[in-house]
Every structure is written in C-alpha cells, then in structure tokens.
Design a protein around this motif. Sequence first.
Motif: not given
Length: 220
Positions: A113, A115, A4-5, A133
């Motif tokens: 989300n 990173t 998944s992005k 995510q």
Amino acid sequence: MKKSKVLLPRIPKLLENELIIDGAVRTEECYCFGRISHCTIHDQDAEKVVFEQVVFQNVIFENVFFPYIDLSDVEFRQCDLSNVHVSHAVMHRVKFDQCKMVGMNADDTYLRNITFHHCTGNYASFYGTNMKQVAFDGCVLSGSDFSSATLSKINFGQSNIDKAQFLVTKLEGIDLSSCSFQSIAVTVECLSGCIISPEQAAIFAKALGLIVKDPYSEQG
C-alpha cells in the motif's frame, strides 16, 4: 481491468508535535506521531529506524543510510530523497507526494500500500523488491531498476519508464499500456500476461530482437 485500491497512510489531520532530529539517529530509534519539516537530515547511518504516523514536509536527505528502516503510516511531501539508501526496508501505507528520488536505493524492500504521486525517480533501484498494492501516479522512472522483483497489483499509470529494467521479473497482469517509453529491458520468459498498447508492441518486439516488417510497404 479493475484497478486495486491502494490504502493511504492513517495519519491524524492535526499533527502538532514537531519531531526534531538533532544529532545522530541511532539504530532501532523510534519516531512517532509528529511532523519533521523544513530541514536537512544529513550524514546519518543507522539500521532499523522506525517512523510511525509521521509527516515529512520539505525535508532534504543527504548522505543518509537507513537500511532495514520501518515505515508505517508515513507521508513524504515535497522531499528530496535522492541517493538515499533504504535497502531491506519494510513499508506499510506510505505516500511519496511530489518527491525527488533520483538514484534512491530501495533494493530488497517489502512494500505494501505505497503511493508515489508525481515523483521523480530516475535511476531509482527497486531490485529484488516485493511490491503489492503499489501505485506510481504520473512519475518519472526512466532508467529505474525493477529487476528480480515480485510485483502484484501494481499500477504504473501514466509514468515514464523509459530504459527501465524488468529483468527476471514476471509481468503477468502488469498494465504498462499507459506508460511512456522508447526502450525497456525485459526477460522473454517473464513477459506472458503483460498488458501493453498496440503502439508499444513494436518496442517490445525490438527489445526481443524481432524485426517488424510491413508487408505492404514494398508494394508499389
């Protein structure tokens, strides 16, 4: 399996405003649309501090307690967040790039989300964290704690998770096959659906108290 992005922070290319943290950071204070760079933030204790569309560049955090911090569209570049306390934080679209996060306390956080790119997070704690995510790209996470966490669409990539703890954490759909580790702490009932490599199967068997025997090794 298709990865998944993870959405990256929405930050303008040019952030000319230099944000200065001078003195005490107060509870519910808001810092928006700027940079905080080449400085040390130390001896701070405040709840519900908000950072939105902010870039931290080469910032050292010392003796910092920011529980319930709110981060939206934030990037940390080459920062030292070792032993920072950000429990109960809420983070949306945040990137940690080549950061040191040894012993960071991120217990009971809500992450969406996020990173982590080439970060060092030995003994970091994500106990009770709700993650979705989230990508760990080439990170060192040895001794880190993901116990009692909720993990969804997590990519650990080629990270080092040696001696990491995933106790009472469901690992269904979590791909650990590219990770490196010699031992890992897991809960048997939560292992179903976890993706591992053939080489890692023996490590998991040992963690579960099983003895793997080669039936051909004793044949002469």
